[in-house]
Enzyme design. Structure first.
Site, PDB file in Angstrom:
ATOM      1  N   CYS A  88      87.702  10.039  47.202  1.00 48.41           N
ATOM      2  CA  CYS A  88      87.248   9.953  48.585  1.00 48.41           C
ATOM      3  C   CYS A  88      87.005  11.899  48.702  1.00 48.41           C
ATOM      4  O   CYS A  88      85.934  12.701  47.838  1.00 48.41           O
ATOM      5  CB  CYS A  88      88.461  10.084  49.550  1.00 48.41           C
ATOM      6  SG  CYS A  88      87.118   9.373  51.224  1.00 48.41           S
ATOM      7  N   HIS A 196      89.180   4.541  47.891  1.00 49.89           N
ATOM      8  CA  HIS A 196      90.581   5.236  48.174  1.00 49.89           C
ATOM      9  C   HIS A 196      90.962   4.056  46.864  1.00 49.89           C
ATOM     10  O   HIS A 196      91.686   3.084  47.281  1.00 49.89           O
ATOM     11  CB  HIS A 196      91.058   4.589  49.000  1.00 49.89           C
ATOM     12  CG  HIS A 196      90.855   5.737  50.221  1.00 49.89           C
ATOM     13  ND1 HIS A 196      91.282   6.845  50.603  1.00 49.89           N
ATOM     14  CD2 HIS A 196      89.716   6.089  51.111  1.00 49.89           C
ATOM     15  CE1 HIS A 196      91.152   7.723  51.196  1.00 49.89           C
ATOM     16  NE2 HIS A 196      89.683   6.754  51.428  1.00 49.89           N
ATOM     17  N   GLU A 198      93.979   3.903  46.168  1.00 50.35           N
ATOM     18  CA  GLU A 198      96.303   3.507  46.959  1.00 50.35           C
ATOM     19  C   GLU A 198      95.735   2.577  47.316  1.00 50.35           C
ATOM     20  O   GLU A 198      97.031   2.277  47.689  1.00 50.35           O
ATOM     21  CB  GLU A 198      96.518   5.073  46.906  1.00 50.35           C
ATOM     22  CG  GLU A 198      96.029   5.793  47.634  1.00 50.35           C
ATOM     23  CD  GLU A 198      94.527   6.659  48.325  1.00 50.35           C
ATOM     24  OE1 GLU A 198      93.970   6.527  49.422  1.00 50.35           O
ATOM     25  OE2 GLU A 198      93.845   6.434  47.929  1.00 50.35           O
TER      26      GLU A 198
END
Length: 216
Positions: A88, A196, A198
């Site tokens: 990001c 993202h 994750e």
């Protein structure tokens, strides 16, 4: 092998660490994941991760505030050729400049400016929040065997700005949000995602696993 997640007061450190730990467990060679604000520890790691959330200028100030960190990661990535993953705003910091509210100098690892996204469809809201498929512009080992394209898996975005790269060759993939949005960039041993990983479930985990296997 060790993976340093850089702590400079910005980013989803816990989520990023958990995702990289999970991906590391899937590999044949064990890799230790740790969060650090110590430049020496960051420099000594085999791989680095630069997360980031919020405004570009705030993230740059936070990184500069960790004495010696910019120098350590720049030496590790640009001179020692260690792999770096930016997430990001962490990826946006690779750029020459950020144009979010004020002009702020980036790390200048990838030429270009971080600019506000401007969807052609005025009904599309800013920030861009949600799931998008990715259109691949060129092949890269970190994208190996990933289900991409219009019928591929989705990545999770939360952002208002993206990196408008000066060199098209530095862009690996884009998303469509009323127009092209830079999704993945890479140059030399640095790679970064606007989305993202994750938070991108199986797709994100597979992408991280490929990064950990990558031997540039």
């Amino acid at each position: 092998m060790s993976i340093a997640i850089i702590d400079y007061g910005s980013g989803n450190l816990h989520s990023a660490a958990k995702a990289f730990e999970r991906a590391a467990r899937s590999l044949e060679d064990p890799q230790k994941v740790f969060v650090t604000s110590d430049p020496d520890q960051a420099y000594g790691a085999d791989r680095l991760v630069l997360p980031g959330v919020g405004a570009f200028a705030d993230c740059r100030r936070g990184l500069d505030a960790v004495n010696g960190m910019v120098e350590a990661i720049t030496e590790a990535v640009r001179v020692k050729a260690r792999p770096m993953f930016g997430i990001c705003v962490g990826m946006q910091l690779f750029a020459t400049r950020g144009k979010e509210h004020v002009i702020t100098q980036g790390l200048n690892w990838i030429g270009g400016d971080v600019e506000k996204i401007t969807p052609r469809d005025e009904s599309l809201k800013i920030p861009h929040m949600g799931w998008n498929t990715l259109d691949v512009l060129r092949e890269h080992p970190v994208l190996n065997k990933l289900p991409l394209g219009p019928k591929g898996q989705h990545a999770y975005f939360v952002h208002s700005y993206h990196l408008n790269a000066a060199n098209e060759a530095d862009v690996l993939a884009r998303a469509d949000y009323g127009g092209p949005v830079t999704a993945i960039v890479a140059k030399d041993t640095a790679i970064g995602t606007q989305f993202h990983p994750e938070k991108s479930q199986r797709f994100g985990l597979a992408l991280i696993s490929n990064f950990l296997r990558w031997k540039p």
